[in-house]
Design a protein around this motif. Sequence first.
Motif, PDB file in Angstrom:
ATOM      1  N   SER A 168      46.313 -67.529  -4.981  1.00 42.76           N
ATOM      2  CA  SER A 168      47.232 -66.434  -5.280  1.00 42.76           C
ATOM      3  C   SER A 168      47.744 -66.626  -6.699  1.00 42.76           C
ATOM      4  O   SER A 168      48.579 -67.493  -6.955  1.00 42.76           O
ATOM      5  N   ASP A 170      49.703 -64.849  -8.521  1.00 40.23           N
ATOM      6  CA  ASP A 170      51.054 -64.390  -8.834  1.00 40.23           C
ATOM      7  C   ASP A 170      52.032 -64.489  -7.665  1.00 40.23           C
ATOM      8  O   ASP A 170      53.155 -64.011  -7.743  1.00 40.23           O
ATOM      9  N   LYS A 172      51.737 -62.929  -4.964  1.00 37.22           N
ATOM     10  CA  LYS A 172      51.665 -61.673  -4.213  1.00 37.22           C
ATOM     11  C   LYS A 172      50.218 -61.315  -3.869  1.00 37.22           C
ATOM     12  O   LYS A 172      49.913 -60.959  -2.739  1.00 37.22           O
ATOM     13  N   THR A 173      49.352 -61.390  -4.850  1.00 38.22           N
ATOM     14  CA  THR A 173      47.945 -61.063  -4.641  1.00 38.22           C
ATOM     15  C   THR A 173      47.231 -62.237  -3.964  1.00 38.22           C
ATOM     16  O   THR A 173      47.428 -63.390  -4.317  1.00 38.22           O
ATOM     17  N   ILE A 175      43.553 -63.913  -3.051  1.00 36.29           N
ATOM     18  CA  ILE A 175      42.134 -63.917  -3.394  1.00 36.29           C
ATOM     19  C   ILE A 175      41.347 -64.359  -2.166  1.00 36.29           C
ATOM     20  O   ILE A 175      41.486 -65.499  -1.714  1.00 36.29           O
ATOM     21  N   GLN A 210      50.194 -57.593   4.949  1.00 33.68           N
ATOM     22  CA  GLN A 210      49.869 -58.383   3.762  1.00 33.68           C
ATOM     23  C   GLN A 210      48.364 -58.590   3.619  1.00 33.68           C
ATOM     24  O   GLN A 210      47.807 -58.463   2.527  1.00 33.68           O
ATOM     25  N   GLN A 214      47.515 -56.808   0.331  1.00 28.76           N
ATOM     26  CA  GLN A 214      47.656 -57.723  -0.792  1.00 28.76           C
ATOM     27  C   GLN A 214      46.383 -58.501  -1.106  1.00 28.76           C
ATOM     28  O   GLN A 214      46.303 -59.166  -2.136  1.00 28.76           O
ATOM     29  N   GLN A 216      42.702 -58.959  -2.445  1.00 32.63           N
ATOM     30  CA  GLN A 216      41.792 -58.293  -3.377  1.00 32.63           C
ATOM     31  C   GLN A 216      40.408 -58.186  -2.735  1.00 32.63           C
ATOM     32  O   GLN A 216      39.519 -58.999  -3.002  1.00 32.63           O
TER      33      GLN A 216
END
Length: 357
Positions: A168, A170, A172-173, A175, A210, A214, A216
């Motif tokens: 992650s 940040d 929030k995102t 991977i 999430q 969130q 990707q």
Amino acid sequence: MAVTRDEILGALSRLTLPGGKDLVSADMVRALNIEGGAVRFVIEAADPAEAAKMDGVRRAAEDIVRRLLGVDSATVVLTAHGPAPQPKAPPSLKVGQHPTPQAGPAKVSGVDRIIAVGSGKGGVGKSTVSSNLAVALAREGRRVGLLDADIYGPSQPRMMGVNKRPGSPDGKTIIPLHAHGVTMMSIGLMMEEGKAVVWRGPMLMGALQQMLGQVQWGELDVLIVDLPPGTGDVQLTLCQKTELTGAVIVSTPQDVALLDARKALDMFSSLRTPVLGMIENMSTFVCPTCGTESHIFGQGGVAAEAEKIGVPFLGALPIDLETRLAGDAGTPIAAGEGPMADAYRAMARRFIDGGIA
């Protein structure tokens, strides 16, 4: 006719900032440059912290100027006085929170189709079917994602052979990970192995939200969602908050399994989620020694149920020792060669030809 500086500043003065001022009265517009139809300028904030909150203002300013007569393009850059912020510690992603409000069913960015794989009860091989179907679709050239939505009993990390914690950048995102040509995500990747998830319904719903919103996922033709057994909070949240293509029901031909499968069918009907078809798992057993075929859990029950309710029968899969061993070893049987791999590839082609995936 070329746009003028006064016209641009007049337009920007209508963009109100928090506190009531605008960009012009707050004296934040710098280096305004007009070259033909191209407009460029800088928005200068008081400090880096304020600038970090103003990307929405920057985009709005670009849009306002771009709409002016005589403007072909607008480029706005954010800058700030003061020192750069100190580096922060690497972000940590917390999964399992109360859901955020949303107006209605939402799309998952970049995903063309979302298929929920459900069953009315556990033990019918739904997760095995989900992982192998995902791998088989990937081998047929589809861009496939697999979301393990069984929060309490996630099994896809073991079946897909992945145990690395997703990154992650940040906080929030998320991977996702990749295995056997499939992009995959599971709550099991975020928790310590063997540690129980002890959450109430709102946290379950937040975690699912999430993992859908969130992560990707990238550009996918189809995202397969492996649902938990039953008709609980996760199923309800998925159907109400996500734009689903539809659901696929997995059941054994056994009467008891079909009783619960009918409850799943009724749930999806109540939630107005199309049922795309039914799969019969553990339909037959072929003795590896003598070759005798036995119908341990009955015969043809799922096909008959599909015909009765008017949905496609998507195929029958035998009970097979090699399939179980392959799943435990982290390499789905569909990733290799042989009769079971062929069976899953035939099912994948049926999904593709039928427009499901």
